[in-house]
Design a protein around this motif. Structure first.
Motif, PDB file in Angstrom:
ATOM      1  N   VAL A 116     -29.695  41.193  -1.104  1.00 29.34           N
ATOM      2  CA  VAL A 116     -28.700  40.126  -1.083  1.00 29.34           C
ATOM      3  C   VAL A 116     -27.365  40.735  -0.658  1.00 29.34           C
ATOM      4  O   VAL A 116     -26.844  41.620  -1.337  1.00 29.34           O
ATOM      5  N   VAL A 117     -26.852  40.293   0.473  1.00 29.68           N
ATOM      6  CA  VAL A 117     -25.624  40.864   1.021  1.00 29.68           C
ATOM      7  C   VAL A 117     -24.623  39.743   1.291  1.00 29.68           C
ATOM      8  O   VAL A 117     -24.944  38.761   1.961  1.00 29.68           O
ATOM      9  N   ASP A 150     -24.862  40.236  12.610  1.00 27.70           N
ATOM     10  CA  ASP A 150     -25.397  41.579  12.845  1.00 27.70           C
ATOM     11  C   ASP A 150     -26.187  42.064  11.629  1.00 27.70           C
ATOM     12  O   ASP A 150     -27.275  42.628  11.754  1.00 27.70           O
ATOM     13  N   ILE A 151     -25.617  41.845  10.455  1.00 25.58           N
ATOM     14  CA  ILE A 151     -26.240  42.301   9.217  1.00 25.58           C
ATOM     15  C   ILE A 151     -27.517  41.511   8.941  1.00 25.58           C
ATOM     16  O   ILE A 151     -28.546  42.077   8.555  1.00 25.58           O
ATOM     17  N   ALA A 152     -27.459  40.202   9.171  1.00 26.60           N
ATOM     18  CA  ALA A 152     -28.645  39.367   8.965  1.00 26.60           C
ATOM     19  C   ALA A 152     -29.783  39.800   9.884  1.00 26.60           C
ATOM     20  O   ALA A 152     -30.948  39.865   9.480  1.00 26.60           O
ATOM     21  N   HIS A 153     -29.453  40.098  11.130  1.00 28.83           N
ATOM     22  CA  HIS A 153     -30.471  40.547  12.082  1.00 28.83           C
ATOM     23  C   HIS A 153     -31.064  41.884  11.652  1.00 28.83           C
ATOM     24  O   HIS A 153     -32.290  42.073  11.696  1.00 28.83           O
ATOM     25  N   GLU A 154     -30.216  42.798  11.239  1.00 27.88           N
ATOM     26  CA  GLU A 154     -30.691  44.130  10.831  1.00 27.88           C
ATOM     27  C   GLU A 154     -31.610  44.052   9.620  1.00 27.88           C
ATOM     28  O   GLU A 154     -32.580  44.812   9.515  1.00 27.88           O
ATOM     29  N   LEU A 155     -31.322  43.142   8.714  1.00 24.55           N
ATOM     30  CA  LEU A 155     -32.131  42.985   7.504  1.00 24.55           C
ATOM     31  C   LEU A 155     -33.351  42.098   7.715  1.00 24.55           C
ATOM     32  O   LEU A 155     -34.224  42.041   6.856  1.00 24.55           O
ATOM     33  N   GLY A 156     -33.419  41.394   8.855  1.00 26.57           N
ATOM     34  CA  GLY A 156     -34.483  40.414   9.034  1.00 26.57           C
ATOM     35  C   GLY A 156     -34.373  39.318   7.992  1.00 26.57           C
ATOM     36  O   GLY A 156     -35.331  38.987   7.289  1.00 26.57           O
ATOM     37  N   ASP A 158     -34.142  36.129   5.641  1.00 23.21           N
ATOM     38  CA  ASP A 158     -34.886  34.892   5.464  1.00 23.21           C
ATOM     39  C   ASP A 158     -33.950  33.696   5.371  1.00 23.21           C
ATOM     40  O   ASP A 158     -34.278  32.597   5.815  1.00 23.21           O
ATOM     41  N   THR A 159     -32.794  33.929   4.769  1.00 20.79           N
ATOM     42  CA  THR A 159     -31.844  32.841   4.514  1.00 20.79           C
ATOM     43  C   THR A 159     -30.422  33.344   4.706  1.00 20.79           C
ATOM     44  O   THR A 159     -30.099  34.469   4.305  1.00 20.79           O
ATOM     45  N   VAL A 160     -29.579  32.513   5.303  1.00 21.85           N
ATOM     46  CA  VAL A 160     -28.143  32.804   5.409  1.00 21.85           C
ATOM     47  C   VAL A 160     -27.400  31.574   4.896  1.00 21.85           C
ATOM     48  O   VAL A 160     -27.507  30.487   5.464  1.00 21.85           O
ATOM     49  N   ARG A 238     -20.774  34.602   4.422  1.00 22.71           N
ATOM     50  CA  ARG A 238     -22.197  34.268   4.476  1.00 22.71           C
ATOM     51  C   ARG A 238     -22.958  35.123   3.467  1.00 22.71           C
ATOM     52  O   ARG A 238     -22.793  36.338   3.415  1.00 22.71           O
ATOM     53  N   LEU A 239     -23.818  34.467   2.688  1.00 23.58           N
ATOM     54  CA  LEU A 239     -24.687  35.147   1.737  1.00 23.58           C
ATOM     55  C   LEU A 239     -26.050  35.328   2.405  1.00 23.58           C
ATOM     56  O   LEU A 239     -26.745  34.355   2.683  1.00 23.58           O
ATOM     57  N   ILE A 240     -26.401  36.558   2.662  1.00 22.85           N
ATOM     58  CA  ILE A 240     -27.609  36.907   3.433  1.00 22.85           C
ATOM     59  C   ILE A 240     -28.694  37.358   2.465  1.00 22.85           C
ATOM     60  O   ILE A 240     -28.483  38.277   1.668  1.00 22.85           O
ATOM     61  N   VAL A 241     -29.838  36.711   2.543  1.00 22.93           N
ATOM     62  CA  VAL A 241     -30.942  37.010   1.624  1.00 22.93           C
ATOM     63  C   VAL A 241     -32.155  37.443   2.446  1.00 22.93           C
ATOM     64  O   VAL A 241     -32.577  36.746   3.375  1.00 22.93           O
ATOM     65  N   SER A 242     -32.702  38.586   2.069  1.00 25.18           N
ATOM     66  CA  SER A 242     -33.849  39.149   2.783  1.00 25.18           C
ATOM     67  C   SER A 242     -34.908  39.593   1.796  1.00 25.18           C
ATOM     68  O   SER A 242     -34.596  40.281   0.819  1.00 25.18           O
ATOM     69  N   GLY A 243     -36.160  39.213   2.058  1.00 24.85           N
ATOM     70  CA  GLY A 243     -37.264  39.670   1.228  1.00 24.85           C
ATOM     71  C   GLY A 243     -37.570  38.758   0.066  1.00 24.85           C
ATOM     72  O   GLY A 243     -36.758  37.935  -0.340  1.00 24.85           O
TER      73      GLY A 243
END
Length: 243
Positions: A116-117, A150-156, A158-160, A238-243
Motif C-alpha cells: 500500500v503506497v 510510475d509507482i503504480a506501474h512498477e508495483l503492478g 490492482d487498485t489506485v 493516490r493510494l496505490i494497492v498491489s497484491g
C-alpha cells in the motif's frame, strides 16, 4: 532521505498530523494484514494501532519525534529493508524521496504480498496554484520525482484510489492549504514541507512576499474564488494497492 529529514524534520510532528479521513482509507487498504512494515515511516502518522507494525526510517530526527507507545522502529533505508516478511508493507508520501525508488519498491515486493503506497501525481503538484503563481521553481523539482502512475506501474497495482484533500485537512502536506493560503506564510509550514524546503531559498522568499501582497490586496481571493466554494479538492494524491 535521512539527511533531508534530519535537516527539515524539526517540528515535523506538530505540522504533519494524522488526518483521520486518510487514516481510514489507508487502514482499509491494508485489508486484514496482521503484520505491517511501514517503510519511510517518519513519525508514524499513519501507522495502524491494531496491528503488529515494524517501522523503518533513516532519519534520526524523525525517529526522535515518534510518540511514546509507537511501533518499534529500525533505522534503515527502503532500498535495504531489514525485514524478512510481513503480511503487508506500506509507504506514505515517501517514495519520491528514495535514492533508488525502484529498488525500494522491489524490497516492498520482496517482504510483503500486499503493498500500500500513498503517492501523488507530480504534474498536478507542478501545476498547483502556489507553484504556478508564486514559486515556479518547484515545478522542476516535482517533475523529477516518480509520479503515482510510475509507482503504480512498477508495483503492478490492482487498485489506485484518489484521496481528496478536505479544506480543513490536518496533515500539512504541500497542497494542504489550497483553500487557506495564509498558512504558507508560517515558518513552520515552510520548513516542514520538502517542496518548499528543497526549493531555492530566494525563490521561496520572493514567492511568499508576492503571496502576502496578493492576500492583502484581495488579488488571491479574486483569482481563486472557485476554490473557496469547495469543501475538498483533488491535489493528485493516490493510494496505490498491489497484491
Amino acid at each position: 532521505m535521512g539527511d533531508l529529514y534530519d535537516d527539515i524534520g524539526v517540528g515535523y510532528s506538530s505540522a504533519r498530523r494524522t488526518d483521520p479521513r486518510w487514516m481510514t482509507a489507508i487502514d482499509a487498504a491494508l485489508g486484514d494484514a496482521p503484520t505491517v512494515v511501514d517503510v519511510g515511516a517518519g513519525t508514524g502518522s499513519y501507522e495502524p494501532a491494531d496491528r503488529q507494525v515494524i517501522a523503518v526510517e533513516p532519519a534520526v530526527e524523525m525517529i526522535r519525534q515518534r510518540p511514546s507507545g509507537a511501533a518499534p522502529v529500525v533505522r534503515a533505508l527502503a532500498e535495504a529493508l531489514p525485514v524478512r516478511a510481513a503480511a503487508a508493507a506500506m509507504a506514505v508520501l515517501t517514495v519520491h524521496h528514495w535514492k533508488d525508488w525502484r529498488k525500494g519498491l522491489a524490497e516492498m515486493r520482496r517482504v510483503a504480498p500486499r503493498r500500500v503506497v500513498l503517492a501523488y501525481d507530480t504534474e498536478l503538484h507542478a501545476d498547483y496554484w502556489f507553484v504556478r503563481e508564486y514559486v515556479p521553481e518547484i515545478a522542476e523539482l516535482e517533475r523529477g520525482r516518480p509520479s503515482a502512475d510510475d509507482i503504480a506501474h512498477e508495483l503492478g497495482a490492482d487498485t489506485v484510489i484518489p484521496l481528496l484533500v478536505p479544506w480543513d485537512f490536518t496533515d500539512g502536506v504541500f497542497p494542504a492549504y489550497w483553500r487557506r493560503p495564509a498558512a504558507y506564510l508560517a515558518p513552520q509550514v515552510r520548513f516542514t514541507c520538502s517542496a518548499l524546503a528543497q526549493a531555492p531559498a530566494g525563490a521561496v522568499s520572493r514567492g511568499l512576499a508576492r503571496l502576502r501582497e496578493d492576500l492583502s490586496s484581495g488579488r488571491w481571493r479574486h483569482r481563486h474564488q472557485d476554490l473557496l466554494e469547495l469543501d475538498e479538492w483533488d491535489a493528485g494524491f493516490r493510494l496505490i494497492v498491489s497484491g
